[in-house]
Design a protein around this motif. Structure first.
Motif, short mmCIF file in Angstrom:
data_model
loop_
_atom_site.label_atom_id
_atom_site.label_comp_id
_atom_site.label_asym_id
_atom_site.label_seq_id
_atom_site.Cartn_x
_atom_site.Cartn_y
_atom_site.Cartn_z
N ASN A 34 0.82 -1.22 0.00
CA ASN A 34 0.00 0.00 0.00
C ASN A 34 0.86 1.28 0.00
O ASN A 34 1.74 1.41 0.84
CB ASN A 34 -0.87 -0.02 1.25
CG ASN A 34 -1.80 1.16 1.35
OD1 ASN A 34 -2.51 1.46 0.41
ND2 ASN A 34 -1.77 1.84 2.48
N PRO A 35 0.66 2.21 -0.93
CA PRO A 35 -0.45 2.34 -1.87
C PRO A 35 -0.21 1.74 -3.25
O PRO A 35 -1.02 1.95 -4.16
CB PRO A 35 -0.61 3.85 -1.98
CG PRO A 35 0.81 4.35 -1.91
CD PRO A 35 1.50 3.44 -0.92
N LEU A 39 -4.12 -1.33 6.70
CA LEU A 39 -4.78 -0.51 5.69
C LEU A 39 -5.70 0.54 6.31
O LEU A 39 -6.25 1.39 5.60
CB LEU A 39 -5.56 -1.40 4.72
CG LEU A 39 -4.75 -2.50 4.03
CD1 LEU A 39 -5.62 -3.26 3.04
CD2 LEU A 39 -3.51 -1.94 3.34
N TYR A 48 -13.29 6.57 1.28
CA TYR A 48 -12.17 6.22 0.40
C TYR A 48 -12.68 5.39 -0.78
O TYR A 48 -12.16 4.32 -1.09
CB TYR A 48 -11.12 5.44 1.18
CG TYR A 48 -10.59 6.17 2.39
CD1 TYR A 48 -9.74 7.27 2.24
CD2 TYR A 48 -10.96 5.79 3.68
CE1 TYR A 48 -9.25 7.95 3.35
CE2 TYR A 48 -10.48 6.47 4.79
CZ TYR A 48 -9.63 7.54 4.63
OH TYR A 48 -9.15 8.22 5.72
N GLN A 88 -10.02 0.36 -5.97
CA GLN A 88 -8.74 -0.15 -6.44
C GLN A 88 -8.33 -1.42 -5.72
O GLN A 88 -7.84 -2.38 -6.34
CB GLN A 88 -7.66 0.91 -6.26
CG GLN A 88 -7.71 2.03 -7.27
CD GLN A 88 -6.41 2.81 -7.28
OE1 GLN A 88 -5.31 2.24 -7.26
NE2 GLN A 88 -6.53 4.12 -7.29
N LEU A 89 -8.52 -1.45 -4.40
CA LEU A 89 -8.14 -2.64 -3.64
C LEU A 89 -8.96 -3.85 -4.12
O LEU A 89 -8.40 -4.93 -4.33
CB LEU A 89 -8.37 -2.41 -2.15
CG LEU A 89 -7.99 -3.58 -1.22
CD1 LEU A 89 -6.56 -4.03 -1.45
CD2 LEU A 89 -8.21 -3.19 0.24
N LEU A 117 -0.81 -0.90 -4.91
CA LEU A 117 -1.58 -2.13 -4.90
C LEU A 117 -1.39 -2.93 -6.18
O LEU A 117 -1.29 -4.17 -6.14
CB LEU A 117 -3.07 -1.80 -4.70
CG LEU A 117 -3.42 -0.96 -3.48
CD1 LEU A 117 -4.90 -0.60 -3.49
CD2 LEU A 117 -3.06 -1.69 -2.19
N TYR A 163 -10.07 4.43 -3.48
CA TYR A 163 -9.08 3.49 -2.95
C TYR A 163 -9.71 2.12 -2.75
O TYR A 163 -9.11 1.09 -3.12
CB TYR A 163 -8.55 4.00 -1.61
CG TYR A 163 -7.64 3.04 -0.90
CD1 TYR A 163 -6.28 2.97 -1.22
CD2 TYR A 163 -8.13 2.16 0.07
CE1 TYR A 163 -5.44 2.07 -0.58
CE2 TYR A 163 -7.30 1.26 0.71
CZ TYR A 163 -5.96 1.22 0.38
OH TYR A 163 -5.14 0.32 1.01
#
Length: 300
Positions: A189-190, A212, A226, A232-233, A192, A229
């Motif tokens: 992180n970040p 996280l 978020y 994206q995860l 990923l 984010y």
């Protein structure tokens, strides 16, 4: 649901007391083991401290040796279901000291049944994962069937150096040491996407989902705040497409254990919960798997 917390810390100083209180916990072994019982956490892996920390007295808690002066092995006095990775201090090797006596202390730690690996603090220590200073430690890990955990991604202090903690560096070590298992803590992180690719490409690389969030995260609130984010995860976990490679870890005491469990569940499809929250830690840390199996046979 069975759970192994594959990444947490134990330290006895005021800073950790404050972090615990902010997360709704108490910085004590009795409190932590009580939470394990309440939440169904059957085992845990403590990440060893390293010499980069100001005022730090021990290489690893629980139970290793003091590198402030002469190294010494301390007794292991923690529950049988609490395992540890010894924190690596590469500075003596980097300074040109004879690695044999340095490694003798780590080898003594490796013989402890509850030692399941080594922890390398990338970013806090100015060496890339494939730097020669780490080679003797990787060879020792291979000899004792230990796993090497890397700190990857963001650092907690501005003094950290991100170019050393980027997850792409782990690829170099994984290729050069294909018979050593590596875990990228914090899923890079970040970065990923890079961490997902390193884990996808290399059979000997896992990633944990620790650290996280901090404090008392609310899963729904986290996804709202978020949104990009979180998307994206989910995307890069999907890209990895191998939930056998992903481990649950909390990074306690930085986060509330119950809240963090709920948060990570929100990112992992339910059909993979047993793998992510339990089975994968046994695959990543086979010495822990052996110890737990022995305890079950003995009825403990």
């Amino acid at each position: 649901m069975r759970i192994i917390d594959a990444h947490l810390h134990m330290k006895n100083h005021e800073g950790f007391d404050d972090l615990c209180r902010e997360a709704g916990h108490e910085n004590s072994l009795s409190h932590l083991t009580g939470e394990f019982g309440r939440l169904g956490i059957r085992a845990a892996v403590v990440m060893g401290s390293s010499a980069h920390e100001e005022g730090e007295e021990a290489l690893c808690r629980p139970g290793l040796f003091n590198l402030g002066g002469e190294a010494r092995l301390e007794p292991y006095n923690y529950p049988k279901n609490v395992f540890f990775c010894a924190g690596i201090n590469p500075e003596p090797v980097a300074a040109g000291k004879d690695p044999v006596p340095v490694l003798a202390n780590y080898e003594a730690a490796a013989r402890c049944p509850n030692c399941v690996g080594f922890k390398v603090y990338l970013g806090y220590q100015p060496y890339a994962p494939d730097d020669p200073v780490y080679r003797p430690f990787y060879e020792l890990a291979r000899r004792y069937d230990l796993t090497v955990v890397f700190h990857t991604g963001d650092t907690a202090t501005a003094g950290g150096r991100l170019r050393y903690s980027h997850p792409l560096g782990v690829d170099e070590a994984a290729v050069r040491f294909p018979d050593v298992r590596f875990v990228m803590a914090h899923f890079g992180n970040p970065w990923l996407c890079d961490a997902a690719e390193v884990a996808k490409k290399n059979p000997n690389v896992f990633a944990d989902l620790s650290g996280l969030a901090v404090g008392k995260p609310d899963a729904a609130g986290f996804h709202r705040r978020y949104e990009g984010y979180a998307a994206q995860l989910k995307t890069w976990l999907g890209y990895l497409d191998c939930y056998d490679k992903v481990l649950y870890g909390s990074d306690w005491p930085l986060v509330n254990l119950e809240r963090y469990l709920q948060l990570i569940k929100s990112f992992v499809p339910e059909e993979y919960w047993d793998n992510v929250f339990y089975q994968n830690a046994l695959r990543a840390f086979p010495r822990m798997a052996q110890a737990l199996a022995k305890s079950e046979r003995e009825g403990e």
